[in-house]
Structures are given as structure tokens and as C-alpha cells.
Design an enzyme around this catalytic site. Structure first.
Site, PDB file in Angstrom:
ATOM      1  CB  SER A 227       1.820  14.638 -16.865  1.00 51.11           C
ATOM      2  OG  SER A 227       1.224  14.163 -15.674  1.00 51.11           O
ATOM      3  CG  LEU A 228      -4.221  15.615 -17.480  1.00 50.14           C
ATOM      4  CD1 LEU A 228      -5.596  14.944 -17.576  1.00 50.14           C
ATOM      5  CD2 LEU A 228      -4.278  17.032 -18.045  1.00 50.14           C
TER       6      LEU A 228
ATOM      7  CE  LYS B  83       2.753   3.233 -15.211  1.00 45.59           C
ATOM      8  NZ  LYS B  83       1.306   3.015 -15.383  1.00 45.59           N
TER       9      LYS B  83
ATOM     10  CG  ASP C 297      -1.521   2.229 -12.954  1.00 43.57           C
ATOM     11  OD1 ASP C 297      -1.897   3.399 -12.727  1.00 43.57           O
ATOM     12  OD2 ASP C 297      -0.499   1.958 -13.614  1.00 43.57           O
TER      13      ASP C 297
ATOM     14  N   GLY D 234      -6.082  -4.556 -25.873  1.00 40.51           N
ATOM     15  CA  GLY D 234      -4.708  -4.210 -25.485  1.00 40.51           C
ATOM     16  C   GLY D 234      -4.130  -5.241 -24.537  1.00 40.51           C
TER      17      GLY D 234
ATOM     18  NE  ARG E  57       0.425  -2.985 -32.573  1.00 44.09           N
ATOM     19  CZ  ARG E  57       0.984  -1.791 -32.457  1.00 44.09           C
ATOM     20  NH1 ARG E  57       0.712  -0.845 -33.344  1.00 44.09           N
ATOM     21  NH2 ARG E  57       1.810  -1.539 -31.449  1.00 44.09           N
TER      22      ARG E  57
HETATM   23  P1  NAP Z   1       1.811   0.158 -23.559  1.00 45.43           P
HETATM   24  O1  NAP Z   1       2.329  -0.647 -22.438  1.00 45.43           O
HETATM   25  O2  NAP Z   1       2.731   0.766 -24.552  1.00 45.43           O
HETATM   26  O3  NAP Z   1       0.738  -0.773 -24.351  1.00 45.43           O
HETATM   27  C1  NAP Z   1       0.052  -0.277 -25.469  1.00 45.43           C
HETATM   28  C2  NAP Z   1      -0.969  -1.312 -25.951  1.00 45.43           C
HETATM   29  O4  NAP Z   1      -1.702  -0.751 -27.033  1.00 45.43           O
HETATM   30  C3  NAP Z   1      -0.326  -2.587 -26.472  1.00 45.43           C
HETATM   31  O5  NAP Z   1      -1.219  -3.645 -26.242  1.00 45.43           O
HETATM   32  C4  NAP Z   1      -0.195  -2.288 -27.968  1.00 45.43           C
HETATM   33  O6  NAP Z   1      -0.206  -3.441 -28.781  1.00 45.43           O
HETATM   34  C5  NAP Z   1      -1.469  -1.519 -28.209  1.00 45.43           C
HETATM   35  N1  NAP Z   1      -1.333  -0.613 -29.346  1.00 45.43           N
HETATM   36  C6  NAP Z   1      -0.497   0.456 -29.439  1.00 45.43           C
HETATM   37  N2  NAP Z   1      -0.666   1.060 -30.623  1.00 45.43           N
HETATM   38  C7  NAP Z   1      -1.606   0.345 -31.303  1.00 45.43           C
HETATM   39  C8  NAP Z   1      -2.186   0.477 -32.587  1.00 45.43           C
HETATM   40  N3  NAP Z   1      -1.844   1.477 -33.409  1.00 45.43           N
HETATM   41  N4  NAP Z   1      -3.116  -0.420 -32.964  1.00 45.43           N
HETATM   42  C9  NAP Z   1      -3.480  -1.426 -32.124  1.00 45.43           C
HETATM   43  N5  NAP Z   1      -2.950  -1.607 -30.899  1.00 45.43           N
HETATM   44  C10 NAP Z   1      -2.028  -0.720 -30.490  1.00 45.43           C
HETATM   45  O7  NAP Z   1       0.940   1.383 -23.010  1.00 45.43           O
HETATM   46  P2  NAP Z   1       0.021   1.423 -21.695  1.00 45.43           P
HETATM   47  O8  NAP Z   1       0.789   2.004 -20.582  1.00 45.43           O
HETATM   48  O9  NAP Z   1      -0.614   0.093 -21.542  1.00 45.43           O
HETATM   49  O10 NAP Z   1      -1.072   2.513 -22.099  1.00 45.43           O
HETATM   50  C11 NAP Z   1      -2.156   2.192 -22.957  1.00 45.43           C
HETATM   51  C12 NAP Z   1      -3.170   3.336 -22.924  1.00 45.43           C
HETATM   52  O11 NAP Z   1      -3.713   3.456 -21.606  1.00 45.43           O
HETATM   53  C13 NAP Z   1      -2.573   4.705 -23.267  1.00 45.43           C
HETATM   54  O12 NAP Z   1      -3.534   5.438 -23.993  1.00 45.43           O
HETATM   55  C14 NAP Z   1      -2.347   5.340 -21.892  1.00 45.43           C
HETATM   56  O13 NAP Z   1      -2.391   6.758 -21.929  1.00 45.43           O
HETATM   57  C15 NAP Z   1      -3.552   4.792 -21.137  1.00 45.43           C
HETATM   58  N6  NAP Z   1      -3.354   4.746 -19.690  1.00 45.43           N
HETATM   59  C16 NAP Z   1      -4.252   5.402 -18.900  1.00 45.43           C
HETATM   60  C17 NAP Z   1      -4.133   5.346 -17.536  1.00 45.43           C
HETATM   61  C18 NAP Z   1      -5.153   6.074 -16.701  1.00 45.43           C
HETATM   62  O14 NAP Z   1      -4.932   6.266 -15.497  1.00 45.43           O
HETATM   63  N7  NAP Z   1      -6.271   6.473 -17.293  1.00 45.43           N
HETATM   64  C19 NAP Z   1      -3.092   4.630 -16.928  1.00 45.43           C
HETATM   65  C20 NAP Z   1      -2.173   3.958 -17.759  1.00 45.43           C
HETATM   66  C21 NAP Z   1      -2.324   4.024 -19.137  1.00 45.43           C
HETATM   67  P3  NAP Z   1       1.158  -4.292 -29.040  1.00 45.43           P
HETATM   68  O15 NAP Z   1       1.295  -5.185 -27.849  1.00 45.43           O
HETATM   69  O16 NAP Z   1       0.858  -5.016 -30.288  1.00 45.43           O
HETATM   70  O17 NAP Z   1       2.280  -3.291 -29.168  1.00 45.43           O
END
Ligand code: NAP
Length: 296
Positions: free
Chosen positions: A28-29, A79, A118, A142, A167
Site C-alpha cells: 500500500s502507498l 469494505k 472513493d 469491471g 467478465r
Molecule cells: P474487485 O471488487 O475484486 O473487482 C474486480 C473486477 O475486475 C471485477 O469486475 C472482476 O470481474 C474484474 N476482473 C478481475 N480479474 C479479471 C480478469 N482476469 N479478467 C477480466 N476481468 C477481471 O476489485 P476492486 O476493488 O473493484 O478493484 C479493481 C481495480 O481497481 C484494482 O486494480 C484496484 O487496485 C483498483 N482500485 C484503485 C483505486 C484507486 O484509488 N486508484 C481504488 C479502488 C480500487 P468479475 O466480476 O468477473 O470477477
């Protein structure tokens, strides 16, 4: 930590403590970013990493009630799990609509307030990129926690249309249902779920493309065919560093933003909720960038 263990934190009475509760958080940053903000304001607080197994989450949240605690950030996969463990939800509808929070504030009486920074963090990051979402056609990749926050923020910002691709179709349907319930009886913004065949056309029509999947975090994959990218787009990848998608977008003349700005903006809002002080965003951004460099 096993299910029988007890979560403990110690906070000297002169020093407020805050931290990140999650499962896999070593990279984590946030500690670098938040500790730089505390230093800037000459506060003795420390931001700490608290990796916790799911069985220990209730104890970890209960520990936030102790004097000397300011609260915590909450990250995946907790969360939503923590929602019933706080006393009050923020006045804005974000936590209730999303069913997820990312920030807990310990109030002076020891009660816990749950917030979701967020949504505004993402909208502020768009603003920092000079992008005005009102009237925009958006493609969102996503349907997980981050995508839900992005979609809800964009709908509130009065975009013209939202096209989703994920997906698993069930999760896309859940996201559409969330938006419909939040804007009952119908979403004011048309929302469509795309098939793979429709993605190219939807991106061609869009001015904003957001990747809210982790695809590309390995530095190798792109979540869509790069040939669909064009110069009228802002491409936001929520991954905290440059990705093949962002590099392909730049090569095709699109504007780009990686996920570091959203991290900084949501962290700034959390800092303000904990301390009541203005977040020094430039200081936090610089600290996050330096911490990211050290991780490579
Ligand atoms: P999450 O709740 O686990 O959701 C992941 C999403 O990505 C789901 O829609 C999943 O699809 C899809 N996915 C995962 N692996 C995949 C693959 N190999 N191929 C295609 N689709 C795939 O995670 P999240 O919290 O939403 O986080 C998603 C991304 O956003 C991460 O990279 C995280 O680090 C980033 N993020 C960034 C911030 C920021 O402040 N910049 C904040 C939160 C999150 P399924 O529904 O089919 O499983």
C-alpha cells in the site's frame, strides 16, 4: 491471524493512530502518503498497516473505539463486511447505495462513523485531469467495488450514458440493479451492458474509458483491444501505475490518468475527515509517487 486471536493496537495517549485494515496490503502507498500529511501539519500521528484475517475484522473495528485512535481506511475484501460494525453512516448516500465504506472516523465520544471517499475521490481525480463528466458518454470496464463507486459517481455527475463490460454478467447485472434502485424508479442515465462485440463501437462513441479491473497490473495485458482507442478519449486506469492500456492510449493520442490521483484524492478526503484539517494534496501526491518508485 487465526480466528481465536485478538486484534490489538496500541496508541500512546499523546499520539493518535490511524491505519489501513485489509487482507493483502503490504504494498500500500497509503502509509507514505498519510504520514507525509501528518508531518506537514506537525501532528504526531502514525498511519499503520493492519493486515487482518476476516475472522478478526470485528475485533479490529472494535479497537478503533479506543482513545488515541482516529479511525482507519478499509480496503478489499472488507469494505462491505465492516458496514454493520460502525455506528453511523455518513450523511451523503454513497455508503448506503454502494453497501461499502473505505473510511472509518472515531468521533470524540468513541462512536464510529463510516464514509466512502472513493466516489468523490474518483470525481476529483477526473477534475484534476480537466475532464468534465456532465454529458459524457462513458465506457466502464469491471463491475467490482471500484467500478460500483465509479459508476455511482458518474451517474450523479450527470453523464449522458454509461456502457459496462465485465467478465461475469451477474456482477454487471448487480451494478445496474444498484444504479436503478438508487435512482428509482429508473436510472436517469441510460446504462447498457455490452457484449464483447459491442465494445469497439461504444468506445468509438465515448469520451471517457475507465478500467476498474486489475487487468494490466502485471504490466502485460490490456483489458480491451488497443485498436479501439482514439484521441478524443480520456483513459483512466484505476491501477496505481502506468499500464499497457495507458501506454496504448497515449500512443493513439488519448489523454490518460493512472489510479494514483484517485488514491491521493480519496486519501485527502479521509485525512480531512480524521483531522478536520485541509489535506496537503501536493505533499501527499509527492509522497505517494516516491513510495511507488521505491516499490518498482
Ligand atoms: P474487485 O471488487 O475484486 O473487482 C474486480 C473486477 O475486475 C471485477 O469486475 C472482476 O470481474 C474484474 N476482473 C478481475 N480479474 C479479471 C480478469 N482476469 N479478467 C477480466 N476481468 C477481471 O476489485 P476492486 O476493488 O473493484 O478493484 C479493481 C481495480 O481497481 C484494482 O486494480 C484496484 O487496485 C483498483 N482500485 C484503485 C483505486 C484507486 O484509488 N486508484 C481504488 C479502488 C480500487 P468479475 O466480476 O468477473 O470477477
Amino acid at each position: 491471524m487465526g480466528s481465536s486471536s485478538t486484534f490489538r493496537v496500541s496508541a500512546p495517549s499523546t499520539q493518535h493512530t490511524v491505519g489501513l485494515i485489509g487482507a493483502t496490503i503490504a504494498r500500500s502507498l497509503s502509509p507514505a502518503m498519510q504520514n507525509a500529511a501528518f508531518l506537514y501539519h506537525d501532528l504526531p500521528d502514525r498511519y499503520t498497516l493492519w493486515p487482518v484475517a476476516e475472522a478478526d475484522v470485528p475485533a479490529a473495528i472494535a479497537a478503533m473505539r479506543a482513545p488515541g485512535m482516529r479511525g482507519a481506511n478499509i480496503t478489499i475484501p472488507y469494505k462491505s463486511v465492516v458496514l454493520p460494525l460502525v455506528d453511523v453512516l455518513g450523511a451523503d448516500p454513497d455508503v448506503r447505495v454502494l453497501g461499502a465504506l473505505n473510511t472509518i472516523v472515531r468521533r470524540v465520544d468513541g462512536t464510529l462513523l463510516g464514509l466512502n471517499t472513493d466516489v468523490d475521490g474518483f470525481l476529483r481525480a477526473l477534475d484534476a485531469a480537466g475532464f468534465k463528466p456532465r454529458g459524457a458518454r462513458v465506457v466502464l470496464l469491471g463491475a467490482g467495488g471500484a467500478a460500483r463507486a465509479v459508476a455511482w459517481g458518474l451517474v450523479q455527475a450527470a453523464i449522458e450514458s454509461l456502457a459496462l463490460i465485465n467478465r461475469s454478467i451477474d456482477r454487471s447485472a448487480d451494478l445496474v440493479a444498484m444504479l436503478e434502485q438508487a435512482a428509482s424508479p429508473r436510472p436517469r442515465v441510460p446504462v447498457v451492458v455490452l457484449s464483447d462485440d459491442d465494445v469497439g463501437h461504444a468506445i468509438e462513441e465515448a469520451t471517457l474509458l475507465v478500467n476498474a479491473t486489475p487487468v494490466g497490473a502485471d504490466g502485460l495485458q490490456t483489458p480491451i483491444e488497443p485498436a479501439h482507442l482514439h484521441p478524443r478519449l480520456l483513459v483512466c486506469d484505476l491501477i496505481y501505475r502506468s499500464t499497457p492500456l495507458l501506454r496504448a492510449a497515449e500512443a493513439r493520442g488519448a489523454a490518460t490518468q493512472d489510479g494514483l490521483e484517485m488514491l491521493v484524492q480519496q486519501g485527502g478526503l479521509a485525512f480531512e475527515a480524521w483531522t478536520g484539517l485541509a489535506a496537503p494534496l501536493d505533499v501527499m501526491r509527492r509522497a505517494a509517487l516516491e513510495a511507488r518508485e521505491r516499490l518498482v
